[in-house]
Write a protein that holds these residues in place. Structure first.
Motif, PDB file in Angstrom:
ATOM      1  N   PHE A  46       0.815  -1.207   0.000  1.00 34.59           N
ATOM      2  CA  PHE A  46       0.000   0.000   0.000  1.00 34.59           C
ATOM      3  C   PHE A  46       0.855   1.267   0.000  1.00 34.59           C
ATOM      4  O   PHE A  46       0.434   2.294  -0.526  1.00 34.59           O
ATOM      5  N   THR A  47       2.033   1.205   0.615  1.00 32.58           N
ATOM      6  CA  THR A  47       2.792   2.438   0.865  1.00 32.58           C
ATOM      7  C   THR A  47       4.190   2.485   0.265  1.00 32.58           C
ATOM      8  O   THR A  47       4.816   3.545   0.281  1.00 32.58           O
ATOM      9  N   ASP A  48       4.710   1.380  -0.234  1.00 29.70           N
ATOM     10  CA  ASP A  48       6.117   1.345  -0.646  1.00 29.70           C
ATOM     11  C   ASP A  48       6.334   0.541  -1.922  1.00 29.70           C
ATOM     12  O   ASP A  48       7.221  -0.315  -1.983  1.00 29.70           O
ATOM     13  N   ILE A  49       5.548   0.807  -2.937  1.00 30.73           N
ATOM     14  CA  ILE A  49       5.671   0.043  -4.181  1.00 30.73           C
ATOM     15  C   ILE A  49       7.057   0.240  -4.791  1.00 30.73           C
ATOM     16  O   ILE A  49       7.685  -0.720  -5.251  1.00 30.73           O
ATOM     17  N   ASP A  50       7.574   1.463  -4.798  1.00 26.99           N
ATOM     18  CA  ASP A  50       8.910   1.702  -5.344  1.00 26.99           C
ATOM     19  C   ASP A  50       9.960   0.903  -4.574  1.00 26.99           C
ATOM     20  O   ASP A  50      10.880   0.328  -5.170  1.00 26.99           O
ATOM     21  N   GLY A  51       9.830   0.856  -3.259  1.00 26.01           N
ATOM     22  CA  GLY A  51      10.755   0.075  -2.443  1.00 26.01           C
ATOM     23  C   GLY A  51      10.660  -1.413  -2.734  1.00 26.01           C
ATOM     24  O   GLY A  51      11.676  -2.122  -2.759  1.00 26.01           O
ATOM     25  N   LEU A  52       9.449  -1.907  -2.968  1.00 26.95           N
ATOM     26  CA  LEU A  52       9.271  -3.315  -3.332  1.00 26.95           C
ATOM     27  C   LEU A  52      10.023  -3.626  -4.624  1.00 26.95           C
ATOM     28  O   LEU A  52      10.705  -4.648  -4.730  1.00 26.95           O
ATOM     29  N   VAL A  53       9.888  -2.739  -5.600  1.00 27.45           N
ATOM     30  CA  VAL A  53      10.552  -2.946  -6.887  1.00 27.45           C
ATOM     31  C   VAL A  53      12.069  -2.932  -6.707  1.00 27.45           C
ATOM     32  O   VAL A  53      12.775  -3.804  -7.227  1.00 27.45           O
ATOM     33  N   GLN A  54      12.585  -1.963  -5.965  1.00 30.11           N
ATOM     34  CA  GLN A  54      14.036  -1.882  -5.747  1.00 30.11           C
ATOM     35  C   GLN A  54      14.567  -3.136  -5.059  1.00 30.11           C
ATOM     36  O   GLN A  54      15.598  -3.681  -5.441  1.00 30.11           O
ATOM     37  N   GLU A  55      13.860  -3.601  -4.048  1.00 32.27           N
ATOM     38  CA  GLU A  55      14.285  -4.804  -3.332  1.00 32.27           C
ATOM     39  C   GLU A  55      14.216  -6.024  -4.239  1.00 32.27           C
ATOM     40  O   GLU A  55      15.119  -6.867  -4.234  1.00 32.27           O
ATOM     41  N   ALA A  56      13.159  -6.114  -5.023  1.00 35.89           N
ATOM     42  CA  ALA A  56      13.017  -7.242  -5.948  1.00 35.89           C
ATOM     43  C   ALA A  56      14.161  -7.264  -6.966  1.00 35.89           C
ATOM     44  O   ALA A  56      14.717  -8.325  -7.263  1.00 35.89           O
ATOM     45  N   LEU A  57      14.510  -6.102  -7.488  1.00 34.90           N
ATOM     46  CA  LEU A  57      15.601  -6.040  -8.457  1.00 34.90           C
ATOM     47  C   LEU A  57      16.939  -6.390  -7.811  1.00 34.90           C
ATOM     48  O   LEU A  57      17.783  -7.044  -8.445  1.00 34.90           O
ATOM     49  N   LEU A  58      17.148  -5.999  -6.568  1.00 35.67           N
ATOM     50  CA  LEU A  58      18.368  -6.369  -5.854  1.00 35.67           C
ATOM     51  C   LEU A  58      18.509  -7.884  -5.790  1.00 35.67           C
ATOM     52  O   LEU A  58      19.596  -8.428  -5.985  1.00 35.67           O
ATOM     53  N   PHE A  59      17.395  -8.570  -5.538  1.00 36.34           N
ATOM     54  CA  PHE A  59      17.426 -10.021  -5.383  1.00 36.34           C
ATOM     55  C   PHE A  59      17.154 -10.785  -6.679  1.00 36.34           C
ATOM     56  O   PHE A  59      17.186 -12.009  -6.692  1.00 36.34           O
ATOM     57  N   GLY A  60      16.871 -10.074  -7.750  1.00 35.73           N
ATOM     58  CA  GLY A  60      16.651 -10.752  -9.029  1.00 35.73           C
ATOM     59  C   GLY A  60      15.384 -11.582  -9.068  1.00 35.73           C
ATOM     60  O   GLY A  60      15.307 -12.573  -9.777  1.00 35.73           O
ATOM     61  N   SER A  61      14.383 -11.183  -8.299  1.00 34.26           N
ATOM     62  CA  SER A  61      13.119 -11.915  -8.283  1.00 34.26           C
ATOM     63  C   SER A  61      11.977 -10.954  -8.530  1.00 34.26           C
ATOM     64  O   SER A  61      11.870  -9.927  -7.862  1.00 34.26           O
TER      65      SER A  61
END
Length: 162
Positions: A46-61
């Motif tokens: 709800f509040t951190d979609i950009d952060g979710l994307v950044q974390e996902a890209l860091l982990f390659g998932s």
């Protein structure tokens, strides 16, 4: 013996739980493990979609699961808001190759919404789109510690690392 040495090629992350994501990413690389999916805190959808994307890209998932609907949201309005938001995030990130889903055994949410169990209600198709369901329980790889718990496994949607 490492998880990779006994045949595992990937793990699912169950949140960072205060750990530094950079450290976790280095450990995964060191032990030659990919991330097959990430279980993330409900509120972040709800509040951190950009952060979710950044974390996902860091982990390659690009497979992201809402790990648990917060207790104060476990009501009719909360379930409806969760469904709407998860589909909103999926629609926003689909063109980037993301799959969004809900991690939960049915027993976590015994309530009914529109006559359906919560998991079925939230993941029912909407406008040709389907949220992924994930019932695999995993632990977190931490420095010096690997916790792994696996119960039933049922997953729909795309899979990573094939």
């Amino acid at each position: 013996m490492t998880l990779h040495e006994i045949g595992y090629q990937a793990v699912q992350l169950d949140g960072m739980r205060g750990a530094n994501p950079q450290v976790i990413a280095k450990l995964l690389k060191k032990y030659n493990l990919k991330v097959a999916g990430m279980h993330l805190h409900h509120e972040r959808f709800f509040t951190d979609i950009d952060g979710l994307v950044q974390e996902a890209l860091l982990f390659g998932s690009k497979i992201l699961y809402d790990k648990y609907i917060d207790d104060d949201q476990q009501n009719d309005a909360g379930y409806r808001a969760t469904r709407a938001q998860l589909y909103h995030v999926q629609d926003a990130l689909r063109q980037l190759g993301f799959t969004i889903g809900l991690h939960s055994p049915e027993s976590d949410y015994p309530d009914l919404v529109d006559g359906q169990r919560v998991l079925s209600y939230i993941t029912q198709p909407q406008n040709g789109s389907v949220l992924s369901r994930n019932l695999i329980h995993t632990g977190l790889l931490q420095p010096g510690l690997i916790r792994w718990k696996r119960s039933s496994s049922f997953q729909t949607g795309r899979r990573c690392c094939t």
